[in-house]
Motif scaffolding. Sequence first.
Motif, PDB file in Angstrom:
ATOM      1  N   THR A   1      28.806  55.199  42.205  1.00 42.78           N
ATOM      2  CA  THR A   1      28.994  54.057  43.089  1.00 42.78           C
ATOM      3  C   THR A   1      29.488  52.834  42.325  1.00 42.78           C
ATOM      4  O   THR A   1      29.648  51.772  42.908  1.00 42.78           O
ATOM      5  CB  THR A   1      27.675  53.720  43.797  1.00 42.78           C
ATOM      6  OG1 THR A   1      26.684  53.469  42.808  1.00 42.78           O
ATOM      7  CG2 THR A   1      27.234  54.877  44.689  1.00 42.78           C
ATOM      8  N   GLU A   2      29.717  52.968  41.040  1.00 41.27           N
ATOM      9  CA  GLU A   2      30.172  51.838  40.238  1.00 41.27           C
ATOM     10  C   GLU A   2      31.626  51.511  40.579  1.00 41.27           C
ATOM     11  O   GLU A   2      32.481  52.380  40.626  1.00 41.27           O
ATOM     12  CB  GLU A   2      30.073  52.205  38.755  1.00 41.27           C
ATOM     13  CG  GLU A   2      30.556  51.109  37.818  1.00 41.27           C
ATOM     14  CD  GLU A   2      30.456  51.551  36.366  1.00 41.27           C
ATOM     15  OE1 GLU A   2      31.335  51.147  35.597  1.00 41.27           O
ATOM     16  OE2 GLU A   2      29.529  52.303  36.039  1.00 41.27           O
ATOM     17  N   LYS A   3      31.886  50.211  40.842  1.00 35.92           N
ATOM     18  CA  LYS A   3      33.253  49.797  41.153  1.00 35.92           C
ATOM     19  C   LYS A   3      34.029  49.580  39.857  1.00 35.92           C
ATOM     20  O   LYS A   3      33.485  49.116  38.868  1.00 35.92           O
ATOM     21  CB  LYS A   3      33.251  48.514  41.978  1.00 35.92           C
ATOM     22  CG  LYS A   3      32.711  48.705  43.372  1.00 35.92           C
ATOM     23  CD  LYS A   3      32.892  47.456  44.185  1.00 35.92           C
ATOM     24  CE  LYS A   3      32.443  47.681  45.609  1.00 35.92           C
ATOM     25  NZ  LYS A   3      32.674  46.502  46.437  1.00 35.92           N
TER      26      LYS A   3
END
Length: 54
Positions: free
Chosen positions: A42-44
């Motif tokens: 989920t890391e942008k």
Amino acid sequence: MPQLYLGPWFAILMFPWLDFLIHIPTKVLNHVTPNELTLVGTEKHKTESWNWPW
């Protein structure tokens, strides 16, 4: 009339249906999802803005 004799016709009818109901769905389902699904992190991603020298 021999076509009214149920013995061989019932076996001829039942074996293909058993094959359709038991063996074929398991083979098809193994090809639909052969591997477990992995979740994407989920890391942008960090993006840098462009600096246009006008």
